[in-house]
Design an enzyme around this catalytic site. Sequence first.
Site, PDB file in Angstrom:
ATOM      1  N   CYS A  83       0.846  -1.180   0.000  1.00 25.15           N
ATOM      2  CA  CYS A  83       0.000   0.000   0.000  1.00 25.15           C
ATOM      3  C   CYS A  83       0.888   1.240   0.000  1.00 25.15           C
ATOM      4  CB  CYS A  83      -0.928   0.084   1.197  1.00 25.15           C
ATOM      5  SG  CYS A  83      -2.083  -1.262   1.308  1.00 25.15           S
TER       6      CYS A  83
ATOM      7  N   ARG B 257       4.035  -0.458  -4.793  1.00 16.47           N
ATOM      8  CA  ARG B 257       3.692  -0.972  -3.461  1.00 16.47           C
ATOM      9  C   ARG B 257       2.344  -1.700  -3.440  1.00 16.47           C
ATOM     10  NH1 ARG B 257       6.896   1.616   0.460  1.00 16.47           N
ATOM     11  NH2 ARG B 257       5.437   0.971   2.072  1.00 16.47           N
TER      12      ARG B 257
ATOM     13  N   TRP C 137      -2.666  -2.671  -1.731  1.00 17.04           N
ATOM     14  CA  TRP C 137      -2.387  -4.107  -1.881  1.00 17.04           C
ATOM     15  C   TRP C 137      -3.260  -4.776  -0.837  1.00 17.04           C
ATOM     16  CZ3 TRP C 137      -0.448  -8.208   1.030  1.00 17.04           C
ATOM     17  CH2 TRP C 137      -0.058  -9.333   0.302  1.00 17.04           C
TER      18      TRP C 137
ATOM     19  N   ASN D 122      -1.814   2.188   5.733  1.00 21.21           N
ATOM     20  CA  ASN D 122      -0.954   1.083   5.281  1.00 21.21           C
ATOM     21  C   ASN D 122      -0.590   0.285   6.519  1.00 21.21           C
ATOM     22  OD1 ASN D 122       1.078  -0.519   4.191  1.00 21.21           O
ATOM     23  ND2 ASN D 122       2.598   1.111   4.260  1.00 21.21           N
ATOM     24  N   GLY D 123      -0.815  -1.021   6.498  1.00 15.85           N
ATOM     25  CA  GLY D 123      -0.509  -1.845   7.673  1.00 15.85           C
ATOM     26  C   GLY D 123      -1.684  -2.723   8.015  1.00 15.85           C
TER      27      GLY D 123
ATOM     28  N   GLU E 134      17.204 -18.209  -7.459  1.00 16.82           N
ATOM     29  CA  GLU E 134      16.816 -16.847  -7.839  1.00 16.82           C
ATOM     30  C   GLU E 134      16.248 -16.831  -9.269  1.00 16.82           C
ATOM     31  OE1 GLU E 134      16.177 -14.232  -6.441  1.00 16.82           O
ATOM     32  OE2 GLU E 134      16.459 -12.596  -7.851  1.00 16.82           O
TER      33      GLU E 134
ATOM     34  N   LYS F 237      12.480 -15.565 -10.250  1.00 15.52           N
ATOM     35  CA  LYS F 237      12.233 -14.504 -11.243  1.00 15.52           C
ATOM     36  C   LYS F 237      11.207 -14.971 -12.277  1.00 15.52           C
ATOM     37  CE  LYS F 237      13.488 -11.833  -9.640  1.00 15.52           C
ATOM     38  NZ  LYS F 237      14.211 -11.613  -8.427  1.00 15.52           N
TER      39      LYS F 237
ATOM     40  N   GLU G 162       7.560 -15.272 -10.700  1.00 18.37           N
ATOM     41  CA  GLU G 162       6.836 -14.063 -10.300  1.00 18.37           C
ATOM     42  C   GLU G 162       6.401 -13.192 -11.461  1.00 18.37           C
ATOM     43  OE1 GLU G 162       9.073 -11.622  -7.566  1.00 18.37           O
ATOM     44  OE2 GLU G 162      10.920 -11.967  -8.647  1.00 18.37           O
TER      45      GLU G 162
ATOM     46  N   HIS H 122      17.218 -37.007  -6.821  1.00 17.92           N
ATOM     47  CA  HIS H 122      16.464 -37.456  -5.650  1.00 17.92           C
ATOM     48  C   HIS H 122      14.986 -37.082  -5.746  1.00 17.92           C
ATOM     49  CE1 HIS H 122      20.119 -38.749  -3.691  1.00 17.92           C
ATOM     50  NE2 HIS H 122      20.672 -37.615  -4.067  1.00 17.92           N
TER      51      HIS H 122
ATOM     52  N   LYS I 161       6.013  -4.474  -4.053  1.00 16.83           N
ATOM     53  CA  LYS I 161       7.456  -4.343  -3.898  1.00 16.83           C
ATOM     54  C   LYS I 161       7.895  -4.385  -2.453  1.00 16.83           C
ATOM     55  CE  LYS I 161      11.477  -3.430  -5.711  1.00 16.83           C
ATOM     56  NZ  LYS I 161      12.070  -4.618  -6.339  1.00 16.83           N
TER      57      LYS I 161
HETATM   58  C1  F6R Z   1      11.561 -10.999  -5.637  1.00 14.31           C
HETATM   59  C2  F6R Z   1      11.328  -9.958  -4.669  1.00 14.31           C
HETATM   60  C3  F6R Z   1      10.917 -10.344  -3.297  1.00 14.31           C
HETATM   61  C4  F6R Z   1      11.735  -9.558  -2.277  1.00 14.31           C
HETATM   62  C5  F6R Z   1      11.250  -9.838  -0.849  1.00 14.31           C
HETATM   63  C6  F6R Z   1      12.100  -9.136   0.195  1.00 14.31           C
HETATM   64  O1  F6R Z   1      11.921 -10.462  -6.870  1.00 14.31           O
HETATM   65  O2  F6R Z   1      11.463  -8.801  -4.950  1.00 14.31           O
HETATM   66  O3  F6R Z   1      11.054 -11.711  -3.098  1.00 14.31           O
HETATM   67  O4  F6R Z   1      13.079  -9.894  -2.420  1.00 14.31           O
HETATM   68  O5  F6R Z   1       9.921  -9.419  -0.717  1.00 14.31           O
HETATM   69  O6  F6R Z   1      12.073  -7.764   0.034  1.00 14.31           O
HETATM   70  P1  F6R Z   1      13.167  -6.820   0.671  1.00 14.31           P
HETATM   71  O7  F6R Z   1      14.481  -7.173   0.058  1.00 14.31           O
HETATM   72  O8  F6R Z   1      12.723  -5.442   0.329  1.00 14.31           O
HETATM   73  O9  F6R Z   1      13.176  -7.083   2.142  1.00 14.31           O
END
Ligand code: F6R
Length: 612
Positions: A2, A27, A73, A99-100, A485, A489, A492, A508, A607
């Site tokens: 949010c 956000r 969000w 927000n929260g 990773e 990527k 998502e 396994h 984000k």
């Molecule tokens: C993946 C991604 C999320 C963040 C996670 C932690 O691309 O962006 O998995 O890495 O939400 O976020 P931060 O690093 O901001 O604590």
Amino acid sequence: MCGIVAYIGQREAYPILIKGLQRLEYRGYDSAGVALLNGGMHIYKRQGKVSDLIAYTEGKDKTGQVGIGHTRWATHGQPNHINAHPHCSGNGHLNLVHNGIIENYSLLKKALEKLGHTFESETDTEVLVHLIEELQSRDSLTLEEAVRVALSRVIGAYAIVVIDEREPGKLVAARKGSPLVLGIGDDEFLVASDATPIIEHTKRVVYLNDEEIAVLSKDGYMQIKTIGNEVQTPYIQELTLEIERLEKGGYDHFMLKEIHEQTTTIADCMRGRLNATEGWIRLGGVEEFQNRFMKAERMIIIGCGTSWHAGLVAEYLFEDLARIPVEVEYASEFRYRNPIIRESDVIIALSQSGETADTLAAIELAREKGALVYGVVNVVGSSISRLTDAGSYIHAGPEIGVASTKAFTGQVTLLTMMALQLAHSRGTISESYYQRLLTELENIPHKVARVLECEPQIQYIAQEIQDSHNALYLGRGFNFPVALEGALKLKEISYIHAEGYPAAEMKHGPIALIDENMPVIVTATNRNAYDKIVSNIQEVKARKGKVIAIVSEGEKAISEMADYTIEIPETEDPLAPLLSVIPLQLLSYYIAVGRGCNVDQPRNLAKSVTVE
Ligand code: F6R
């Protein structure tokens, strides 16, 4: 999660709020809304993106020099326009953005219902605005007083801004656990979840602390108090962020821009901290707590998502180079599993945003137990950077694409420097190897530029596999976290199911999935265990899997077996993730674009994850 933006001053609020919401859209983008004060209150809210809100307000009265805005969000209640913020009090005088999460909202709601309040939405936020209304009318309190008393009854996390049409020259903002920044302009104030909506109006900001309430007036008056009613002296800081860094700069998406920026962001992370010619690495925070680091019996690295993956790379680095035992923990698990934390432990908290709720809670726990907590954070002034004992910024600049790219390589660069600095002080690596790694690390940005030259080839491979339903990512050693990773990527942003595995672990279980429809992306740049990874690829080929291999330039054996080979410059094994992750970022990007996905704002994601 949010985004909040608010304005009070001499200019029209609406365009400022809308631009601010667009900056904060990373956000959350389930719904958006604004409330404007102009004699009465105009409230506009819409399910969907800020662009939907703009279309909806076309031709409507958007005047007013005081206003609040929100991009959501969803946590409580569906992402529809009834649950969208701002939320209004029963008497229609108050509007609030939040927000929260208010954890005790259902108890408060029941109590308010008994007093005759009725609710339109399913949100916890609407309960809070009704509580403020109730306190105002029952105890004849001012807006500010009612907010203060209401917040003392609330359990949970919040960043809020409230307006009252009966006190039209005033904004009241408060925070606990969710970020809020105040921007101080000439005869005007802005309030936002981060500095990005503020930067083009003023560089003077105050980061509100937990349990503080700010009252901002149209006549330029600002007062900050605690919830306990103590007046605070605001600490005004100057922002250094440049507005150009918030734009796409000619790229189709922020994610692509951010992938390309890695040539400079990695260099920025090392600037002033590493000099290979003179043979030194200096991280101020590590020097300051040198004693604690030298005596550390164990390091615990905490983070979520991509940051957790960077932590896994660091486990290999710290153990291999500095010989310090490391545990890497998901912050969300760590905080709830009664972990053993000793005063001799060093905790490293990794976070791009510096606002992740689970990581913040884990830090609080570690600090209570007396461990040293070191933050590795991107966003300057964020909550984690202020809560930790010491830390280093990765200096990657704003990361706006929801999928993290340059923050990952920034974190890995920083952690590599840290491991090398400690390895050197502890005498756990030879002088010649230390020097070799330093020289190679300094040279990594040039090699990143060469990796990026593979882009057209990756674009072609992406087209070939973009219709797959599943994908498997394999890697060994330093490249195992890279496989995780890469899979994250892809999941998502393209919504293709993908899994990352240590290459040898495949037999396994996951090997059962392999057939001619399964792309298997193998990161195979390792000098160590090279023969083993060759065997793993043979196992995949024997089951007709489609192999996409990332190898070092000039490699032969794997290239002959693989369906597609991406060659990247050779480097030392501990530095491999800084190069090998980049083709995987590009591959996900082009697959997502090919499938018509919204790369920068993938569904259901946000984000900055400021809720548990
Ligand atoms: C993946 C991604 C999320 C963040 C996670 C932690 O691309 O962006 O998995 O890495 O939400 O976020 P931060 O690093 O901001 O604590």
